[in-house]
Scaffold this active site. Structure first.
Site: not given
Length: 290
Positions: A44-45, A107, A138, A161, A203
Site C-alpha cells: 500500500t505504501t 471493494y 482501507r 500482517k 511492517i
C-alpha cells in the site's frame, strides 16, 4: 522466519510521476545500511494502486536484484480478483521474491468463507511463502481471527500482517496460531506491544523515515527488553501520528523527500502533503532525531 523491522517501502517517482529508478537504488542501499530486516516492495505504501502491472513487477524485480539475498524481500501481490492475485504472486516468485504479502480483497467485500477460498486458492497455485494482510479501514472487509486461524493451517501461508491496532485480537491470534505462523504488526504505534505479546515484527511506514530506530526497537522488543523498546517508541509516537495526517503514503513520501532521498512525485488521485501539515511532520521528524 521473517521477523523484525520490515519497511513498507515507498516507490520513488520523478516530478513528472515516472518511476525514479536511481532513487529506488539509493533508497534500498540506505535501508541495507541502516539495518532494516526486510523490505516490502509495492505494498500500500508503495502505491500499488497506481502502478500498472509492468511497473509493479519491475519494481519488485529491481528491489530483489539489488538486495541480492542480503535480507528478505516481500512483494505486495494482493488483488480483489483471485486470478489477478495468482498472476502477480507467480510473477513475484519468478523474479525471486522471498515471500508475498496479500491484502484482503478490497471493494467487493467477500464473506469470511470467500476469504478462506481466495487465499487458499492462491497458496495452492503458487509455491511461495505468503503473508495475509488485514487492513479493514482501507479494504472494507475485516478478516476475523477465526478466519486467519483457519488459513494458518495452509502450509505456505506463514503469517498475517494485522493492521487494526487491536492488541486483544493480536493476543488471540498469537495464543491460538501454530508456532510457525507469524503475527506481524501493521500499526507502528502499537507494534512494540504486539511484539512483546509474542508477535514477530512490524511492517512499518515510519521505518521509511527512521529505519535504524525502528530496527533497533523491534530487536529490543523481540529480545523481551520492554522498557528500552518502549523508550524508542515513545520518542517516535509523534512521527507515527504524523505519517497519517493525510492518507498514507502522502505524509511519508513528503517526509522522505525532506530527507533528500526521493523527489516529489506522487500519482493521482493521491496528492502532495497539504501545506497545513508541513510543520507537524517536520516537528515530528525533529523529535525523532532526523
Amino acid at each position: 522466519m521473517i521477523q523484525g523491522s520490515m519497511v513498507a517501502l515507498v516507490t520513488p517517482m520523478n516530478a513528472d510521476n515516472s518511476l525514479d529508478w536511481a532513487a529506488l537504488h539509493k533508497l534500498v542501499d540506505w535501508h541495507l545500511e541502516q539495518g532494516t530486516h526486510a523490505i516490502v516492495a509495492v505494498g500500500t505504501t508503495g502505491e500499488s494502486a497506481t502502478l500498472n502491472v509492468d511497473e509493479h513487477l519491475a519494481v519488485i524485480k529491481k528491489v530483489v536484484d539489488q538486495v541480492n539475498g542480503r535480507i528478505p524481500v516481500i512483494a505486495g501481490t494482493g488483488a480483489n480478483s483471485t486470478s489477478e492475485a495468482v498472476e502477480l504472486t507467480q510473477a513475484a516468485k519468478d523474479v525471486g521474491a522471498d515471500a508475498c504479502l496479500l491484502v484482503t480483497p478490497y471493494y467487493n467485500k467477500p464473506t469470511q468463507e470467500g476469504l478462506v477460498l481466495h487465499h487458499t486458492h492462491i497458496a495452492r497455485a503458487v509455491a511461495i511463502p505468503q503473508i495475509l494482510y488485514n487492513v479493514p479501514g482501507r479494504t472494507g472487509v475485516d478478516m476475523k481471527p477465526e478466519t486467519a486461524l483457519r488459513l494458518a493451517s495452509v502450509p505456505n501461508i506463514i503469517g498475517i500482517k494485522e493492521a487494526t491496532g487491536d492488541l486483544d485480537r493480536a493476543k488471540t491470534l498469537i495464543d491460538q496460531a501454530p508456532n510457525d505462523f507469524a503475527i506481524i504488526s501493521g500499526d507502528d504505534a502499537t507494534a512494540v506491544d504486539l511484539i512483546l505479546l509474542g508477535g514477530k515484527g512490524d511492517i512499518s511506514v515510519t521505518a521509511n523515515v527512521v529505519p535504524a530506530a525502528i530496527a533497533r526497537m523491534c530487536e529490543l522488543a523481540l529480545a523481551g527488553k520492554a522498557e528500552e523498546a518502549r523508550a524508542i517508541n515513545e520518542r517516535l509516537l509523534p512521527l507515527h501520528t504524523a505519517m497519517f495526517v493525510e492518507s498514507n503514503p502522502i505524509p511519508v513520501k513528503w517526509a522522505v523527500e525532506q530527507l533528500g532521498l526521493i523527489q516529489s512525485g506522487i500519482r493521482l488521485p493521491l496528492t502532495r502533503l497539504s501545506e497545513q501539515y508541513h510543520q507537524q511532520v517536520k516537528a515530528a521528524m525533529q523529535v525523532a532525531g532526523v
